[in-house]
Design an enzyme around this catalytic site. Structure first.
Site, short mmCIF file in Angstrom:
data_model
loop_
_atom_site.label_atom_id
_atom_site.label_comp_id
_atom_site.label_asym_id
_atom_site.label_seq_id
_atom_site.Cartn_x
_atom_site.Cartn_y
_atom_site.Cartn_z
N ASP A 1 0.74 -0.91 -0.19
CA ASP A 1 0.01 0.08 -0.11
C ASP A 1 1.01 0.96 0.07
O ASP A 1 1.98 1.15 0.58
CB ASP A 1 -0.88 -0.03 1.15
CG ASP A 1 -2.09 0.68 0.83
OD1 ASP A 1 -3.60 0.16 0.90
OD2 ASP A 1 -2.02 2.00 1.03
N LYS B 1 -1.04 3.19 7.45
CA LYS B 1 -1.65 2.14 7.32
C LYS B 1 -0.79 0.95 7.25
O LYS B 1 -0.97 -0.14 8.03
CB LYS B 1 -2.58 2.08 6.08
CG LYS B 1 -3.59 0.99 6.22
CD LYS B 1 -4.21 0.89 4.71
CE LYS B 1 -5.72 1.14 4.43
NZ LYS B 1 -6.18 0.76 3.39
N LYS C 1 -19.79 -10.19 -11.90
CA LYS C 1 -20.12 -9.10 -10.53
C LYS C 1 -21.14 -8.40 -10.52
O LYS C 1 -21.68 -8.10 -9.64
CB LYS C 1 -18.51 -8.87 -10.41
CG LYS C 1 -18.30 -7.67 -9.07
CD LYS C 1 -18.87 -8.39 -7.96
CE LYS C 1 -19.14 -7.36 -6.83
NZ LYS C 1 -17.99 -7.18 -5.95
N ASN D 1 -24.62 -8.06 -8.09
CA ASN D 1 -24.90 -7.05 -7.46
C ASN D 1 -26.37 -6.43 -7.87
O ASN D 1 -27.09 -6.03 -7.13
CB ASN D 1 -23.64 -6.07 -7.23
CG ASN D 1 -22.82 -6.29 -6.24
OD1 ASN D 1 -23.01 -7.48 -5.44
ND2 ASN D 1 -21.87 -5.58 -5.86
N GLY E 1 -27.99 0.28 0.48
CA GLY E 1 -27.10 1.14 0.35
C GLY E 1 -25.76 0.49 0.42
O GLY E 1 -25.40 -0.74 0.02
N CYS F 1 -21.16 -0.89 -2.40
CA CYS F 1 -20.98 -1.49 -3.56
C CYS F 1 -22.47 -1.37 -4.24
O CYS F 1 -22.40 -1.14 -5.64
CB CYS F 1 -21.03 -2.99 -3.30
SG CYS F 1 -19.43 -3.20 -2.12
N LYS G 1 -23.01 2.10 -6.13
CA LYS G 1 -21.88 2.16 -7.20
C LYS G 1 -21.97 1.32 -8.51
O LYS G 1 -21.91 1.82 -9.66
CB LYS G 1 -20.84 2.11 -6.51
CG LYS G 1 -19.37 2.50 -7.30
CD LYS G 1 -18.34 2.52 -6.38
CE LYS G 1 -17.34 1.30 -6.17
NZ LYS G 1 -16.56 0.83 -7.35
N LYS H 1 -25.64 -1.42 7.31
CA LYS H 1 -26.06 -2.36 7.67
C LYS H 1 -25.32 -3.01 9.12
O LYS H 1 -24.33 -2.43 9.22
CB LYS H 1 -26.23 -3.71 6.59
CG LYS H 1 -24.51 -4.04 6.38
CD LYS H 1 -24.63 -5.20 5.43
CE LYS H 1 -23.08 -5.79 5.28
NZ LYS H 1 -22.80 -6.93 4.51
C1 UGA Z 1 -22.49 -6.68 -1.53
C2 UGA Z 1 -22.80 -8.23 -2.13
O1 UGA Z 1 -23.95 -8.57 -1.46
C3 UGA Z 1 -21.57 -8.85 -2.24
O2 UGA Z 1 -21.60 -10.25 -2.81
C4 UGA Z 1 -20.50 -8.25 -2.79
O3 UGA Z 1 -19.46 -8.70 -3.06
C5 UGA Z 1 -20.48 -6.84 -2.32
O4 UGA Z 1 -21.55 -6.03 -2.19
C6 UGA Z 1 -19.23 -6.06 -3.31
O5 UGA Z 1 -19.61 -5.64 -4.37
O6 UGA Z 1 -18.17 -5.71 -2.89
P1 UGA Z 1 -22.42 -5.64 0.76
O7 UGA Z 1 -22.69 -4.15 0.12
O8 UGA Z 1 -21.60 -5.89 2.01
O9 UGA Z 1 -22.35 -6.75 -0.16
O10 UGA Z 1 -23.81 -5.73 1.34
P2 UGA Z 1 -25.03 -6.68 1.52
O11 UGA Z 1 -25.11 -7.62 2.52
O12 UGA Z 1 -25.24 -7.28 0.26
O13 UGA Z 1 -26.19 -5.59 1.64
C7 UGA Z 1 -26.60 -4.63 0.59
C8 UGA Z 1 -27.77 -3.73 0.99
O14 UGA Z 1 -28.81 -4.53 1.03
C9 UGA Z 1 -27.61 -2.99 2.53
O15 UGA Z 1 -28.04 -1.91 2.51
C10 UGA Z 1 -28.46 -4.22 3.25
O16 UGA Z 1 -29.11 -3.52 4.46
C11 UGA Z 1 -29.58 -4.46 2.39
N1 UGA Z 1 -30.23 -5.36 2.51
C12 UGA Z 1 -29.91 -6.77 2.44
C13 UGA Z 1 -31.62 -5.43 2.73
O17 UGA Z 1 -32.26 -4.34 3.18
N2 UGA Z 1 -32.38 -6.83 3.00
C14 UGA Z 1 -31.57 -7.80 2.80
O18 UGA Z 1 -32.51 -8.91 3.04
C15 UGA Z 1 -30.45 -8.04 2.51
#
Ligand code: UGA
Length: 423
Positions: free
Chosen positions: A33, A38, A201, A205, A254, A257, A260, A318
Site C-alpha cells: 500500500d 496504514k 460481478k 450486485n 446502500g 457496492c 456504485k 447494515k
Molecule cells: C454486496 C454483495 O452482497 C456482495 O456479494 C458483494 O461482494 C459486495 O456487495 C461488493 O460488491 O463488494 P455488501 O455491500 O457488503 O455486499 O452488503 P449486502 O449484505 O449485500 O447488503 C447490501 C444492502 O442491502 C444493505 O443496505 C443491506 O442492509 C440491504 N439488504 C440486504 C436488505 O435491505 N435486505 C436484505 O434482505 C439484504
C-alpha cells in the site's frame, strides 16, 4: 510444486481480507500500500477497518511469517500472482474512475516477474481487464479477472466459504494457477473469459439490488393495502426459482457496492446507447423507498417534524460493519435535519463526524424522543432492554425498519412497534 507467492496491491477492505485469508490458507502473501501509516498499523497487527474475524487472521498471518505489509514497490518483482485491489470511485457520471488502477499497473508493470498472473479482484468497470492487459503490454504476463463476492460484516466467512469462484482469463494456465489458490475452499469453479467474469460481478450486485427494490415495493404495497410482507416473502421464497434470501425489506439498500455498481452498469449501458429500464428503475425505486420511510416517520412522530426529536439506532449501512458509505440511516438523518428535526443517533461501531446528529448511547438517544427509528439490524438493538426504552421515550412508539423487535414483547412494556409492510 511450491505454492504460488501472492502480492496484493491495495490493502483496503477487499485487499486486506484477501491478503489475510490467503495467508490463512498457507500462501506467502505481501500486502502493498502507498499509505505508510496504514502499513505500519497493519504490520503491528491492527486492522484499520472493523470486520469480524479479521484481527485474528491478521495476527495469525503476521506471527506465522506468511503475511507481511510493505510500501516498497520491490515486492512486485517476486510475486507469482499479483492481485489488484484498488479503488475505482464513481465519477459524477456514475462511471467508475480507473485512474488509480492504471497508475498502479504503470508503476509495477516493468518489475513484474515473467509468467506472473495479474488479477483484477476488486470490482472494475466492464472491459478493464482488457485495459489492464494493454497497459501491462507484456506478452509474458497474463491477465485474470477474479471478482470478489464478499459482504462487509461477513467477508472472512464469505471468502472461506464461497458459493463460487469465478476466474476469467484468455490464458488457460494463468486461470488454473489462480483457481488453484482456492483449492482448499468449497464452491463451484467457473472458468470464463475476463469480460464475462467482470459482468458476473456487476450482474450479481444489480440483480440483488433489484430483488431488494422489489421486496421494498411489496412492503410499501402492504403498508397501503394491507397484508403482511413476511408472509408474502415467505410465500414467494419457497419457490426455489426465486430463493428465500435477500427478501427482507429494510430502509432501502446502500453501502459502498450496490449503489456504485448499479449506477456503473446503468452508465455503461447508456454510453452504449442501450436502454436498461429494469436496472435504472431499481435505483429509482430505492429512491422512492427513502421517501416512503420519511412518510412513515412523519406519520408515527404524529406532529410536525420541525422541532420533533427522533432517536435513531444504527448509522452503518447494515449490521456488522462500521461502513457508513451510502448508508440509508444517513440519508434519513439528512432529510430529517433538513426539516429541523433533532436527530440523536447510536451505533455499536460506526461513527460519523459533523453536525448531522448527536451520537450517544442507545438508551440516552431515546430520552424524550417522539419516535425511535431502528435503521440497522445490530444484535445490540435486537436484544435491547425495552423497559428502558419505554421509560425514556416521550411517545411509546418505535418504527422498526429492519423488523427485529417483537411487537408482542414491546407491547408488554407499553410500546407500539410499526415496521414496513407488517400489520
Ligand atoms: C454486496 C454483495 O452482497 C456482495 O456479494 C458483494 O461482494 C459486495 O456487495 C461488493 O460488491 O463488494 P455488501 O455491500 O457488503 O455486499 O452488503 P449486502 O449484505 O449485500 O447488503 C447490501 C444492502 O442491502 C444493505 O443496505 C443491506 O442492509 C440491504 N439488504 C440486504 C436488505 O435491505 N435486505 C436484505 O434482505 C439484504
Amino acid at each position: 510444486m511450491s505454492k504460488p507467492s501472492i502480492l496484493v496491491i491495495g490493502t483496503g477492505y477487499v485487499g486486506l481480507t484477501c491478503a489475510a485469508c490467503f495467508a490463512n490458507q498457507g500462501f506467502k502473501v505481501t500486502g502493498l500500500d502507498i499509505d505508510e501509516d496504514k502499513v505500519q498499523l497493519l504490520s503491528s497487527g491492527t486492522s484499520p477497518i472493523f470486520e469480524p474475524g479479521l484481527d485474528e487472521l491478521l495476527t495469525a498471518g503476521l506471527e506465522s511469517g506468511l503475511l507481511e505489509f510493505t510500501t516498497s514497490a520491490d515486492a512486485a518483482s517476486t510475486a507469482d500472482v499479483v492481485f489488484l485491489c484498488l479503488p475505482t470511485p464513481p465519477l459524477p457520471t456514475g462511471t467508475p474512475d480507473i485512474s488509480i488502477l492504471r497508475g498502479a499497473v504503470m508503476q509495477h508493470r516493468e518489475a513484474l516477474k515473467s509468467g506472473a498472473a495479474v488479477v483484477t479482484k476488486s470490482t472494475v468497470p466492464l472491459g478493464t481487464s482488457k485495459d489492464v492487459a494493454a497497459w501491462l503490454d507484456r506478452d509474458d504476463v497474463h491477465l485474470v479477472s477474479n471478482p470478489e463476492f464478499l459482504r462487509e460484516g461477513s467477508a472472512i466467512h464469505d471468502f472461506l466459504n464461497p458459493d463460487r469462484v469465478v476466474v476469467g482469463s484468455l490464458n488457460h494456465d494463468a486461470a488454473l494457477v489462480v483457481q488453484s489458490l482456492y483449492d482448499g475452499l468449497p464452491g463451484e469453479r467457473i472458468l470464463c473469459d475476463p469480460l464475462s467474469a467482470e459482468l458476473i460481478k456487476y450482474a450479481a450486485n444489480a440483480f440483488l439490488a433489484t430483488k431488494l427494490s422489489f421486496v421494498n415495493e411489496l412492503a410499501r404495497i402492504c403498508d397501503e393495502v394491507g397484508g403482511d410482507v413476511d408472509a408474502v416473502t415467505y410465500g414467494i421464497g419457497t419457490d426455489h426459482r426465486i430463493a428465500d434470501s435477500f427478501l427482507t425489506p429494510g430502509p432501502g439498500w446502500g453501502g459502498s457496492c450496490f449503489p456504485k455498481d448499479v449506477a456503473g452498469l446503468a452508465a455503461l449501458a447508456r454510453s452504449s446507447r442501450l436502454r436498461v429500464p429494469v436496472i435504472e428503475s431499481a435505483v429509482e425505486s430505492n429512491r422512492d423507498h427513502f421517501d416512503h420511510v420519511i412518510t412513515q416517520i412523519r406519520k408515527h412522530v404524529g406532529k410536525s417534524l420541525q422541532g420533533a426529536n427522533v432517536a435513531m439506532w444504527g448509522i452503518a449501512f447494515k449490521a456488522g460493519t462500521d461502513d457508513t458509505r451510502s448508508s440509508p440511516a444517513l440519508d434519513i438523518a439528512e432529510r430529517l435535519t433538513a426539516e429541523q428535526c433533532d436527530v440523536r443517533a447510536a451505533d455499536p461501531v460506526a461513527k460519523v463526524d459533523g453536525n448531522l446528529f448527536t451520537q450517544m448511547d442507545m438508551y440516552d438517544a431515546c430520552t424524550d424522543a417522539d419516535l425511535l427509528v431502528i435503521a440497522t439490524e445490530w444484535d445490540e438493538f435486537r436484544d435491547a432492554d425495552l423497559a428502558q426504552v419505554a421509560d425514556r421515550l416521550s411517545q411509546p412508539t418505535i418504527l422498526d425498519l429492519r423488523g427485529i423487535i417483537s411487537p408482542e414483547a414491546a407491547a408488554e412494556h407499553g410500546l407500539t412497534v410499526h415496521s414496513l409492510g407488517r400489520p
